[in-house]
Design a protein around this motif. Structure first.
Motif, PDB file in Angstrom:
ATOM      1  N   LEU A 107       0.818  -1.209   0.000  1.00 55.45           N
ATOM      2  CA  LEU A 107       0.000   0.000   0.000  1.00 55.45           C
ATOM      3  C   LEU A 107       0.855   1.264   0.000  1.00 55.45           C
ATOM      4  O   LEU A 107       0.519   2.250  -0.665  1.00 55.45           O
ATOM      5  N   LEU A 108       1.946   1.240   0.741  1.00 50.97           N
ATOM      6  CA  LEU A 108       2.843   2.402   0.725  1.00 50.97           C
ATOM      7  C   LEU A 108       3.381   2.643  -0.681  1.00 50.97           C
ATOM      8  O   LEU A 108       3.473   3.791  -1.130  1.00 50.97           O
ATOM      9  N   GLU A 109       3.706   1.564  -1.369  1.00 48.11           N
ATOM     10  CA  GLU A 109       4.206   1.684  -2.745  1.00 48.11           C
ATOM     11  C   GLU A 109       3.099   2.180  -3.670  1.00 48.11           C
ATOM     12  O   GLU A 109       3.315   3.112  -4.471  1.00 48.11           O
ATOM     13  N   SER A 110       1.912   1.595  -3.556  1.00 49.02           N
ATOM     14  CA  SER A 110       0.813   1.942  -4.460  1.00 49.02           C
ATOM     15  C   SER A 110       0.335   3.374  -4.261  1.00 49.02           C
ATOM     16  O   SER A 110      -0.102   4.030  -5.211  1.00 49.02           O
ATOM     17  N   LEU A 111       0.413   3.862  -3.025  1.00 53.68           N
ATOM     18  CA  LEU A 111      -0.069   5.201  -2.719  1.00 53.68           C
ATOM     19  C   LEU A 111       1.056   6.232  -2.680  1.00 53.68           C
ATOM     20  O   LEU A 111       0.896   7.326  -2.138  1.00 53.68           O
ATOM     21  N   ASP A 112       2.201   5.872  -3.287  1.00 58.10           N
ATOM     22  CA  ASP A 112       3.336   6.796  -3.425  1.00 58.10           C
ATOM     23  C   ASP A 112       3.817   7.305  -2.062  1.00 58.10           C
ATOM     24  O   ASP A 112       4.127   8.483  -1.895  1.00 58.10           O
ATOM     25  N   LEU A 113       3.869   6.381  -1.098  1.00 53.96           N
ATOM     26  CA  LEU A 113       4.325   6.735   0.248  1.00 53.96           C
ATOM     27  C   LEU A 113       5.531   5.910   0.677  1.00 53.96           C
ATOM     28  O   LEU A 113       5.948   5.992   1.844  1.00 53.96           O
ATOM     29  N   ALA A 114       6.092   5.132  -0.227  1.00 57.41           N
ATOM     30  CA  ALA A 114       7.191   4.238   0.142  1.00 57.41           C
ATOM     31  C   ALA A 114       8.363   5.018   0.740  1.00 57.41           C
ATOM     32  O   ALA A 114       8.995   4.561   1.694  1.00 57.41           O
ATOM     33  N   GLY A 115       8.635   6.183   0.205  1.00 55.47           N
ATOM     34  CA  GLY A 115       9.740   6.982   0.716  1.00 55.47           C
ATOM     35  C   GLY A 115       9.445   7.676   2.036  1.00 55.47           C
ATOM     36  O   GLY A 115      10.342   8.296   2.629  1.00 55.47           O
ATOM     37  N   LYS A 116       8.184   7.595   2.492  1.00 51.50           N
ATOM     38  CA  LYS A 116       7.780   8.250   3.749  1.00 51.50           C
ATOM     39  C   LYS A 116       7.494   7.225   4.848  1.00 51.50           C
ATOM     40  O   LYS A 116       6.994   7.591   5.912  1.00 51.50           O
ATOM     41  N   ALA A 117       7.816   5.972   4.620  1.00 44.81           N
ATOM     42  CA  ALA A 117       7.417   4.900   5.537  1.00 44.81           C
ATOM     43  C   ALA A 117       7.916   5.111   6.952  1.00 44.81           C
ATOM     44  O   ALA A 117       7.216   4.801   7.928  1.00 44.81           O
ATOM     45  N   GLN A 118       9.117   5.647   7.116  1.00 46.55           N
ATOM     46  CA  GLN A 118       9.696   5.810   8.447  1.00 46.55           C
ATOM     47  C   GLN A 118       9.481   7.211   9.016  1.00 46.55           C
ATOM     48  O   GLN A 118       9.999   7.522  10.089  1.00 46.55           O
ATOM     49  N   ARG A 119       8.735   8.022   8.331  1.00 45.28           N
ATOM     50  CA  ARG A 119       8.460   9.372   8.839  1.00 45.28           C
ATOM     51  C   ARG A 119       7.291   9.357   9.816  1.00 45.28           C
ATOM     52  O   ARG A 119       6.353   8.577   9.666  1.00 45.28           O
ATOM     53  N   LYS A 120       7.345  10.260  10.797  1.00 44.02           N
ATOM     54  CA  LYS A 120       6.206  10.430  11.686  1.00 44.02           C
ATOM     55  C   LYS A 120       5.058  11.087  10.921  1.00 44.02           C
ATOM     56  O   LYS A 120       5.292  11.855   9.982  1.00 44.02           O
ATOM     57  N   VAL A 121       3.856  10.797  11.347  1.00 41.85           N
ATOM     58  CA  VAL A 121       2.675  11.355  10.682  1.00 41.85           C
ATOM     59  C   VAL A 121       2.713  12.882  10.700  1.00 41.85           C
ATOM     60  O   VAL A 121       2.309  13.539   9.735  1.00 41.85           O
ATOM     61  N   THR A 122       3.211  13.469  11.782  1.00 40.67           N
ATOM     62  CA  THR A 122       3.278  14.935  11.870  1.00 40.67           C
ATOM     63  C   THR A 122       4.201  15.537  10.815  1.00 40.67           C
ATOM     64  O   THR A 122       4.097  16.720  10.507  1.00 40.67           O
ATOM     65  N   ASP A 123       5.106  14.728  10.279  1.00 39.02           N
ATOM     66  CA  ASP A 123       6.044  15.234   9.274  1.00 39.02           C
ATOM     67  C   ASP A 123       5.529  15.065   7.849  1.00 39.02           C
ATOM     68  O   ASP A 123       6.215  15.456   6.895  1.00 39.02           O
ATOM     69  N   LEU A 124       4.344  14.474   7.691  1.00 34.74           N
ATOM     70  CA  LEU A 124       3.772  14.288   6.365  1.00 34.74           C
ATOM     71  C   LEU A 124       2.942  15.497   5.975  1.00 34.74           C
ATOM     72  O   LEU A 124       2.379  16.192   6.824  1.00 34.74           O
ATOM     73  N   SER A 125       2.833  15.743   4.670  1.00 38.09           N
ATOM     74  CA  SER A 125       1.958  16.809   4.180  1.00 38.09           C
ATOM     75  C   SER A 125       0.503  16.393   4.323  1.00 38.09           C
ATOM     76  O   SER A 125       0.197  15.218   4.586  1.00 38.09           O
ATOM     77  N   GLY A 126      -0.408  17.353   4.130  1.00 39.31           N
ATOM     78  CA  GLY A 126      -1.833  17.048   4.232  1.00 39.31           C
ATOM     79  C   GLY A 126      -2.264  15.969   3.260  1.00 39.31           C
ATOM     80  O   GLY A 126      -3.015  15.050   3.610  1.00 39.31           O
ATOM     81  N   GLY A 127      -1.782  16.054   2.020  1.00 37.04           N
ATOM     82  CA  GLY A 127      -2.134  15.050   1.019  1.00 37.04           C
ATOM     83  C   GLY A 127      -1.569  13.685   1.361  1.00 37.04           C
ATOM     84  O   GLY A 127      -2.227  12.657   1.163  1.00 37.04           O
ATOM     85  N   GLN A 128      -0.343  13.653   1.896  1.00 35.85           N
ATOM     86  CA  GLN A 128       0.264  12.378   2.285  1.00 35.85           C
ATOM     87  C   GLN A 128      -0.490  11.750   3.451  1.00 35.85           C
ATOM     88  O   GLN A 128      -0.667  10.527   3.496  1.00 35.85           O
ATOM     89  N   ARG A 129      -0.948  12.563   4.391  1.00 40.66           N
ATOM     90  CA  ARG A 129      -1.717  12.026   5.525  1.00 40.66           C
ATOM     91  C   ARG A 129      -3.019  11.402   5.051  1.00 40.66           C
ATOM     92  O   ARG A 129      -3.430  10.350   5.548  1.00 40.66           O
ATOM     93  N   ARG A 130      -3.676  12.050   4.090  1.00 40.76           N
ATOM     94  CA  ARG A 130      -4.936  11.489   3.602  1.00 40.76           C
ATOM     95  C   ARG A 130      -4.688  10.192   2.844  1.00 40.76           C
ATOM     96  O   ARG A 130      -5.479   9.248   2.919  1.00 40.76           O
ATOM     97  N   ARG A 131      -3.601  10.107   2.097  1.00 40.97           N
ATOM     98  CA  ARG A 131      -3.280   8.859   1.419  1.00 40.97           C
ATOM     99  C   ARG A 131      -2.950   7.766   2.433  1.00 40.97           C
ATOM    100  O   ARG A 131      -3.281   6.595   2.219  1.00 40.97           O
TER     101      ARG A 131
END
Length: 326
Positions: free
Chosen positions: A121-145
């Motif tokens: 799912l991380l790969e499919s939703l273009d989040l693979a590079g954010k896997a180890q980031r805290k949720v607070t460090d994600l953008s609004g669009g990344q959080r919704r994905r």
């Protein structure tokens, strides 16, 4: 996938006041459909969604989701749905991959399967590079994905999205929907959606259900609703007021014409089959030697449909809270 009969929810505010939030909704959603539910704040959309996801018990009526009764078999329903609410669902101080892993284990997946599914799912939703980031460090669009990924961790056949793109800028909205569309194809899921963005419903949904005052007031494809309930907007400007009045009388006689307005040399009207009618009107004007300076036909929007149905624009429908007992 969803079948309701007379689904009703009342909130008792006091001994003297009961709010009828949902008033007997009948709804059917077939497997694989993407259905959008539209309505103003307070119309009963979110209340309906909460009943379908077992978060609220109906006052009366019945609902079956993925083949199971929402009242007598809530556990079976929850195993078969993914729910993305209006707020972010992930813990702010958790890492994205950890949240997905925990979600999978909670739904009974093995540790190995949870890690594998999270990676997919991380790969499919273009989040693979954010896997180890805290949720607070994600953008609004990344959080919704990430929220969508959490809803899909246990591979449910039905994904329920309650205003998933609210607060996102147009670029992030488009990006989110691109990923949801891909997920729908990849995992063969049914999607039930509420949104205040009518362009989303128009472009994404196969069916649109309009709810007002707790009742379904329209249910059809976006194109059918626009044709049946709004019609094309015809605007014609002539060279002289006399010619405009002559053409306005012609338009008024057309079957299905409505909202015919004459202002000086300008005529506007709602009509069906606008392109065909324009050719007819141009021919009539030419035969009557009425000069035309401008002719426009605009296809109706879902906001036109909503205005026609309820007398108000969805964008101007107020800001009161939908839930009395949220």
């Amino acid at each position: 996938m969803i079948h309701t009969e007379g689904l009703t929810k009342d909130f008792v505010v006091s001994r003297k006041e009961t709010v009828h939030a949902v008033r007997g909704i009948d709804l059917d959603v077939a497997p694989g459909e993407l259905v959008a539910i539209l309505g103003p704040n307070g119309a009963g959309k979110t209340t309906t969604m909460r009943m379908l996801t077992t978060l609220l018990a109906p006052t009366s009526g019945s609902a079956r989701v993925a083949g199971f009764d929402v009242v007598t078999e809530p556990g079976q329903v929850r195993r078969r749905i993914g729910y993305v609410g209006q707020g972010n669902g992930a813990g702010h101080n958790q890492r994205a991959a950890d949240e997905l892993y925990s979600q999978g284990v909670t739904y009974g997946l093995s540790r190995a399967d949870s890690r594998r599914r999270a990676g997919e799912l991380l790969e499919s939703l273009d989040l693979a590079g954010k896997a180890q980031r805290k949720v607070t460090d994600l953008s609004g669009g990344q959080r919704r994905r990430l929220d969508v990924a959490m809803g899909l961790m246990h591979a449910p056949p039905l994904l329920v999205l309650d205003e998933p793109s609210t607060g996102l800028d147009p670029q992030n909205r488009a990006n989110l929907w691109e990923h949801i569309t891909a997920m729908r194809t990849t995992f063969d899921i049914t999607v039930l959606l509420t949104t205040h963005y009518l362009d989303e419903a128009d472009s994404m949904a196969e069916r649109v259900v309009v709810v007002d005052h707790g009742e379904v007031i329209a249910d059809d494809t976006p194109d059918a609703l626009k044709t049946q309930l709004a019609g094309d907007l015809l605007v014609v400007t002539t060279d002289a007021p006399d010619g405009a009045a002559q053409l306005a009388r012609v338009v008024e006689r057309w079957q299905g014409a409505s909202e015919v307005t004459l202002t000086g040399t300008r005529i506007s009207a709602r009509i069906a089959n606008g392109t065909t009618r324009v050719a007819e009107l141009v021919h009539t004007a030419d035969a009557a030697a009425v000069g035309l300076s401008d002719v426009q036909v605009r296809r109706p929007t879902l906001d036109d449909v909503f205005l026609n149905l309820t007398g108000r624009s969805l964008r101007e429908s107020g800001t009161e809270n939908e839930e009395v007992a949220a």
